[in-house]
Design an enzyme around this catalytic site. Structure first.
Site, PDB file in Angstrom:
ATOM      1  N   THR A  71      44.661  12.843  53.227  1.00 46.79           N
ATOM      2  CA  THR A  71      44.694  11.455  53.690  1.00 46.79           C
ATOM      3  C   THR A  71      45.106  10.605  52.501  1.00 46.79           C
ATOM      4  OG1 THR A  71      42.985  11.814  55.357  1.00 46.79           O
ATOM      5  CG2 THR A  71      43.378   9.545  54.656  1.00 46.79           C
ATOM      6  N   LYS A  97      37.412   5.839  50.289  1.00 48.92           N
ATOM      7  CA  LYS A  97      38.801   6.036  49.881  1.00 48.92           C
ATOM      8  C   LYS A  97      39.744   5.803  51.055  1.00 48.92           C
ATOM      9  CE  LYS A  97      40.783   9.849  50.168  1.00 48.92           C
ATOM     10  NZ  LYS A  97      41.748  10.557  51.070  1.00 48.92           N
ATOM     11  N   LYS A 117      46.219   7.986  60.780  1.00 49.12           N
ATOM     12  CA  LYS A 117      44.908   8.381  60.245  1.00 49.12           C
ATOM     13  C   LYS A 117      44.086   7.150  59.882  1.00 49.12           C
ATOM     14  CE  LYS A 117      41.544  10.913  58.740  1.00 49.12           C
ATOM     15  NZ  LYS A 117      41.643  11.941  57.703  1.00 49.12           N
TER      16      LYS A 117
END
Length: 286
Positions: free
Chosen positions: A94, A237, A169
């Site tokens: 990701t 994150k 995502k």
């Protein structure tokens, strides 16, 4: 069967590379930790490389599953000399859409192709080979990689051009953040009202309030058990990436920004490695 390289044997990558080997693909793995490389080789049939370049040399597919943009760029810099015409690099990290577009261009210079392909499903999905994969890139490259990724993916969707997988995502993580906060507040409310949480969940989980988080996390949430699942550090994150992308495209994400700060509170409580469902701990602490 394909000749593959898998770079990054963390919580997810270790099992994903194992599924490739179990399905009969030729697998060469690399990880920064020599011990982790050895552990993988002891459990699975495949080769171990000493560098990303060695792992990628001669592979048809190069899979990455790393931590963040700097990790991906560093490893890509090392494997880039081994890229050749016809190779496909698939990044399951990701990371940012901007990095995906950059690496797509760098692959094209070498005659290779790049897919940004972040994953969802957590460690359980990786162990069971049931991950959801969101992809960005050329359709031809996706069609070539799809049957190989099927070793560990239950659902693979080409969202759009390079970077689209990473943006999808972000949508996934934005939705999860809001759902977990709502579930945390609902369970906290039930406790404060003196309700039996199990009966409440039984009553509402078959209706519009139902979610994966409710089905799989309500019990550990009310018990204060968070030593499992997707770590708060990694969620922050991911939310950072989503919020940065929102600043670029003009999207308004007030709830996401708020929940991100709630996760900062959880980190301050010592919950950096707790599961994302630990948002409830903010509400139940003394």
């Amino acid at each position: 069967m394909a000749k593959t390289a898998f770079l990054g044997l963390g919580v997810m990558g270790f099992h994903m590379a194992g599924h490739l080997a179990a399905k009969g693909h030729q697998v060469t793995v690399w990880n920064r930790s020599e011990a982790k490389r050895g552990d993988w080789a002891a459990q699975h049939k495949g080769e171990v490389a000493k560098s990303p370049a060695d792992a990628a040399f001669g592979a048809e597919f190069v899979f990455l599953c790393l931590g963040d943009d700097p990790d991906v760029r560093d490893v890509f810099d090392q494997l880039e000399p081994s890229l050749g015409a016809g190779m496909i690099v698939v990044d399951h990290t990701t990371a940012s859409a901007g990095l995906a577009r950059e690496l797509d261009e760098r692959c094209r210079v070498k005659g290779a192709r790049f897919l940004d392909a972040p994953i969802s499903g957590g460690e359980a999905g990786a162990i069971n080979g049931k991950l959801t994969i969101m992809c960005g890139g050329e359709e031809k490259a996706f069609k070539s990689a799809e049957p190989v990724m099927a070793a560990y993916g239950k659902s693979m969707t080409l969202i759009g051009e390079s970077g689209a997988g990473q943006l999808a995502k972000s949508v996934n993580q934005i939705c999860i953040a809001g759902i977990v906060q709502g579930l945390s507040e609902g369970l906290h409310f039930a406790e404060q009202a003196g309700l039996d949480a199990e009966k409440v969940i039984a009553a509402i989980s078959g209706g519009a309030a139902q979610s994966w988080q409710m089905d799989n996390r309500w019990k550990t949430m009310v018990e204060g058990q968070f030593e499992h699942g997707f770590a708060v550090d990694w969620m922050r994150k991911d939310l950072r990436i989503a919020l940065e992308a929102a600043r670029e495209n003009g999207a308004s994400l007030p709830l996401t920004a708020t929940v991100d700060q709630y996760y900062a509170d959880v980190q301050a409580m010592g919950g950096q490695r707790w599961d994302t469902s630990s948002l409830i701990a903010r509400l139940t602490r003394d």
